[in-house]
Design a protein around this motif. Structure first.
Motif, short mmCIF file in Angstrom:
data_model
loop_
_atom_site.label_atom_id
_atom_site.label_comp_id
_atom_site.label_asym_id
_atom_site.label_seq_id
_atom_site.Cartn_x
_atom_site.Cartn_y
_atom_site.Cartn_z
N PHE A 15 3.74 5.77 -5.79
CA PHE A 15 3.45 5.81 -6.99
C PHE A 15 2.37 6.94 -7.23
CE2 PHE A 15 4.38 1.22 -8.14
CZ PHE A 15 5.65 1.31 -8.07
N ALA A 16 1.62 7.12 -6.52
CA ALA A 16 0.57 7.99 -6.70
C ALA A 16 1.06 9.37 -6.32
CB ALA A 16 -0.62 7.87 -5.83
N ILE A 17 1.86 9.64 -5.52
CA ILE A 17 2.54 10.92 -4.96
C ILE A 17 3.23 11.35 -6.17
CG2 ILE A 17 4.34 11.90 -3.52
CD1 ILE A 17 3.06 10.28 -1.26
N GLU A 18 4.13 10.64 -6.85
CA GLU A 18 5.00 10.57 -7.93
C GLU A 18 4.18 11.33 -9.20
OE1 GLU A 18 8.29 9.23 -11.20
OE2 GLU A 18 7.39 7.82 -9.56
N ASN A 19 3.04 10.45 -9.48
CA ASN A 19 2.41 10.85 -10.63
C ASN A 19 1.76 12.06 -10.19
OD1 ASN A 19 2.92 8.95 -12.35
ND2 ASN A 19 1.65 7.48 -11.21
N ILE A 20 1.11 12.67 -9.23
CA ILE A 20 0.48 13.84 -8.94
C ILE A 20 1.32 14.94 -8.99
CG2 ILE A 20 -0.56 15.12 -6.97
CD1 ILE A 20 -1.90 12.33 -5.92
N LYS A 73 -3.68 13.29 -13.21
CA LYS A 73 -4.91 13.28 -12.30
C LYS A 73 -5.91 11.84 -12.02
CE LYS A 73 -5.38 18.15 -13.68
NZ LYS A 73 -6.11 19.21 -14.32
N LYS A 74 -5.43 10.88 -12.90
CA LYS A 74 -6.28 9.76 -12.62
C LYS A 74 -5.32 8.43 -12.22
CE LYS A 74 -9.43 10.99 -16.35
NZ LYS A 74 -10.03 10.34 -17.44
N HIS A 75 -5.60 7.75 -11.27
CA HIS A 75 -4.89 6.44 -10.68
C HIS A 75 -6.02 5.34 -10.41
CE1 HIS A 75 -2.98 10.59 -9.54
NE2 HIS A 75 -1.86 9.76 -9.85
N VAL A 76 -5.68 4.28 -10.68
CA VAL A 76 -6.54 3.23 -10.52
C VAL A 76 -5.76 2.25 -9.58
CG1 VAL A 76 -7.54 1.15 -11.75
CG2 VAL A 76 -7.40 3.26 -12.85
N GLY A 96 0.95 -1.16 -0.15
CA GLY A 96 0.20 0.07 -0.05
C GLY A 96 0.79 1.25 -0.04
N ARG A 97 1.87 1.24 0.79
CA ARG A 97 2.69 2.35 0.84
C ARG A 97 3.52 2.65 -0.55
NH1 ARG A 97 2.77 4.80 6.18
NH2 ARG A 97 0.95 3.71 7.16
N THR A 98 3.78 1.47 -1.33
CA THR A 98 4.54 1.54 -2.45
C THR A 98 3.48 2.24 -3.27
OG1 THR A 98 5.89 -0.28 -1.91
CG2 THR A 98 5.51 0.25 -4.10
#
Length: 81
Positions: free
Chosen positions: A37-42, A47-50, A31-33
């Motif tokens: 990934f989400a933090i980097e992409n933001i 704007k979209k993450h699945v 989950g932290r990993t």
């Protein structure tokens, strides 16, 4: 990648890419990993993450991981079960 000290961050200079994580086993930081990934992409303006989990119980765990790493507002506004 050229670093000239300008306004553009290093992250925004990196080429576009996608990520995929298939993990097994409890308590090893999947989950932290994924939040990383989400933090980097933001930070890159994505704007979209699945995030797909095997059970709805993991939905609360995912939101907890997002909140623990500083994305509480994002978790409240963008997570759906």
């Amino acid at each position: 990648m050229e670093m000239d000290g300008g306004e553009e961050s290093i992250i925004s200079q990196l080429p576009l890419r996608a990520g995929f994580l298939l993990g097994d086993g409890a308590g090893i930081g999947k989950g932290r990993t994924l939040v990383g990934f989400a933090i980097e992409n933001i930070a890159r303006g994505q704007k979209k993450h699945v995030w797909i989990s095997v059970s709805s119980d993991l939905y609360e765990d995912a939101k907890r991981d997002l909140c623990d790493l500083g994305l509480e507002t994002y978790a409240d506004a963008s997570c759906y079960n």
